[in-house]
Design an enzyme around this catalytic site. Structure first.
Site, PDB file in Angstrom:
ATOM      1  N   HIS A 106       0.745  -1.342  -0.066  1.00 58.76           N
ATOM      2  CA  HIS A 106       0.170  -0.158   0.026  1.00 58.76           C
ATOM      3  C   HIS A 106       0.946   1.292  -0.076  1.00 58.76           C
ATOM      4  CE1 HIS A 106      -2.210   3.193   2.246  1.00 58.76           C
ATOM      5  NE2 HIS A 106      -3.068   2.822   1.412  1.00 58.76           N
ATOM      6  N   GLU A 155       1.990   1.856  -3.443  1.00 60.49           N
ATOM      7  CA  GLU A 155       1.342   2.371  -4.248  1.00 60.49           C
ATOM      8  C   GLU A 155       1.083   4.087  -4.089  1.00 60.49           C
ATOM      9  OE1 GLU A 155      -2.944   3.729  -3.642  1.00 60.49           O
ATOM     10  OE2 GLU A 155      -2.831   1.737  -2.938  1.00 60.49           O
ATOM     11  N   HIS A 156       1.115   4.556  -2.942  1.00 59.40           N
ATOM     12  CA  HIS A 156       1.134   5.662  -2.400  1.00 59.40           C
ATOM     13  C   HIS A 156       2.288   6.590  -3.141  1.00 59.40           C
ATOM     14  CE1 HIS A 156      -2.144   6.991   0.461  1.00 59.40           C
ATOM     15  NE2 HIS A 156      -2.313   5.837   0.242  1.00 59.40           N
ATOM     16  N   GLU A 169      -3.546   8.388   8.075  1.00 59.49           N
ATOM     17  CA  GLU A 169      -4.604   7.453   7.295  1.00 59.49           C
ATOM     18  C   GLU A 169      -4.986   6.230   8.152  1.00 59.49           C
ATOM     19  OE1 GLU A 169      -4.957   4.868   3.414  1.00 59.49           O
ATOM     20  OE2 GLU A 169      -3.879   6.569   3.218  1.00 59.49           O
TER      21      GLU A 169
END
Length: 434
Positions: A67, A70-71, A142
């Site tokens: 993840h 991906e960011h 987040e």
């Protein structure tokens, strides 16, 4: 290019595998102004133990790194991919699941520029210690936001019950502690290992000419140097086939107004390979519909008793190395609801007896939903699971529904639903717990 025709829908899928291993699927829609592109990597949050490219021993990387990667892919040394897509009048995004990472754009113009941007920013990594440190703060916030989301906590609490010794039990984003351990070198290593063209697929659907689109893709890939493709070696996580590792019950207290409960059923049976696996998933979704949909007598009985409301629902998850279902809802009677969900599951064969008419109506509804979803470019691309279902597309789904029988559903209920495979997780208001 190979042409796969679907005369029933007047559709033609053009598919090929480039010399570098990238699988390309092109579905032209001449009457559509919009084009949607989806570039997917066969790499997700559960792939945290693997053999790095060029090495011969397994290593474990920090949770949440897929993840995080991906960011970070969008930010480059001299531009941000989000800004570039915006300049071309396109929308862009990305998402990470247990088993895949996907990057996408949607546009009505500048298709060639958008496609090149998609391929370039995903295939050309750029990370520094400074940009990684900045992102650690952003993703940390987040993660804290999701920690305050009762629905998210409920779902991952259940996954933790069903797969307690697996990377599935870890939040896809990782934890604040785990992402602090991620370095730029880690990201480069993961990108080199998993972002090989042979471990990716590109699906483009919309208003374009397939030959022109393929030419654009070939030209883009020809400009880049790729290392020789090698198979990705991942660690396989252990999961007891007898259900002995399942945690039967857990509960947490949060600042919520009403209790929430979720029941999970872990698949201890084996999912067939290829298209048969897709048929299995469709049957599992049908089984849940026939047992828990709001049209069923058992739903209406619980609704009239005030045990459940319109927050009630179910979800089917089936991917590389796992499959399970969850049934959940907000309720003032969490124990009554969880007991009722389990009772319905355990009496599935009895409840399905004599339900031929309900089953045929359900089939028509599922076929209708599928046909309607074919108008969505996003759904066509997003529903593509690559090698998991032997490269089946949304257009392969309706014939599977049409050949489905009630006996198929009963057979699946018998093999899938087992008392030892069930678990309950509850979130209770703090003031109600003494």
């Amino acid at each position: 290019m190979k042409e796969i025709t679907y005369p029933r829908y007047h559709e033609v899928l053009y598919t090929t595998v480039l010399d570098n291993g990238l699988r390309v699927n092109l579905l032209p829609r001449k009457n559509f102004h919009k084009t949607y592109g989806l570039l997917t990597v066969n790499y997700g949050s559960i792939d945290n133990t693997f053999m790095p490219y060029g090495q011969d021993e397994l290593i474990k990387v920090p949770d949440g790194i897929a993840h995080f990667l991906e960011h970070k892919m969008f930010e480059k040394k001299d531009y941000d991919a989000f800004d570039l897509f915006g300049k071309y009048g396109a929308n862009s995004n990305a998402y990470t699941s247990f088993t895949r990472t996907s990057y996408l754009f949607s546009t009505t113009r500048n298709i060639e520029q958008c496609l090149n941007t998609l391929l370039d920013f995903v295939q050309k990594p750029y990370f520094t210690d400074q940009t990684v440190a900045k992102e650690q703060g952003i993703i940390g916030q987040e993660i804290k936001m999701y920690d305050d989301d009762p629905g998210w906590r409920l779902y991952f609490g259940m996954v933790g019950n069903l797969y307690p010794n697996s990377p599935l039990a870890v939040d896809i984003a990782g934890s604040v502690e785990s992402i602090k351990k991620i370095t730029a070198q880690d990201l480069y290593m993961c990108h080199r290992t998993f972002y090989q063209p042979s471990n990716m697929n590109l699906f483009v659907v919309g208003g374009f000419e397939p030959e022109e689109m393929l030419s654009t893709i070939r030209q883009n890939q020809a400009k880049k140097q790729f290392e020789p493709a090698i198979p990705v070696t991942r660690a396989t996580f252990e999961s007891d086939l007898d259900g002995q590792d399942i945690i039967p019950y857990r509960m947490i207290e949060l600042d919520v107004q009403r209790p929430e409960t979720i029941v999970g059923i872990k698949g201890l049976d084996e999912v067939p390979k290829g298209r048969a696996g897709l048929f299995y998933k469709l049957k599992l979704e049908m089984l849940m519909y026939l047992l828990y949909d709001e049209t069923t007598p058992q739903y209406m009985e619980l609704y009239n008793k005030g045990i459940l409301d319109d927050s009630f629902g179910y979800d089917v998850s089936l991917g590389r190395g796992h499959h399970f279902v969850t049934i959940s809802g907000d309720t003032d009677s969490p124990q009554d609801l969880s007991n009722a969900i389990i009772e319905i599951a355990e009496n599935a064969l009895k409840l399905l007896e004599g339900k031929e008419e309900a089953f045929e109506l359900a089939k028509k509804e599922f076929v209708g939903r599928t046909l309607a979803s074919m108008n969505s470019l996003e759904t066509i691309a997003n529903r593509y699971e690559g090698s998991l279902f032997d490269y089946a597309t949304l257009f392969d789904v309706v014939p599977l529904y049409e050949q489905m029988t009630l006996d198929d559903i009963k057979g699946l209920a018998k093999s899938f639903i087992k008392s030892e495979a069930m678990s309950v997780y509850q979130i209770l208001p703090k003031e109600d717990v003494q």
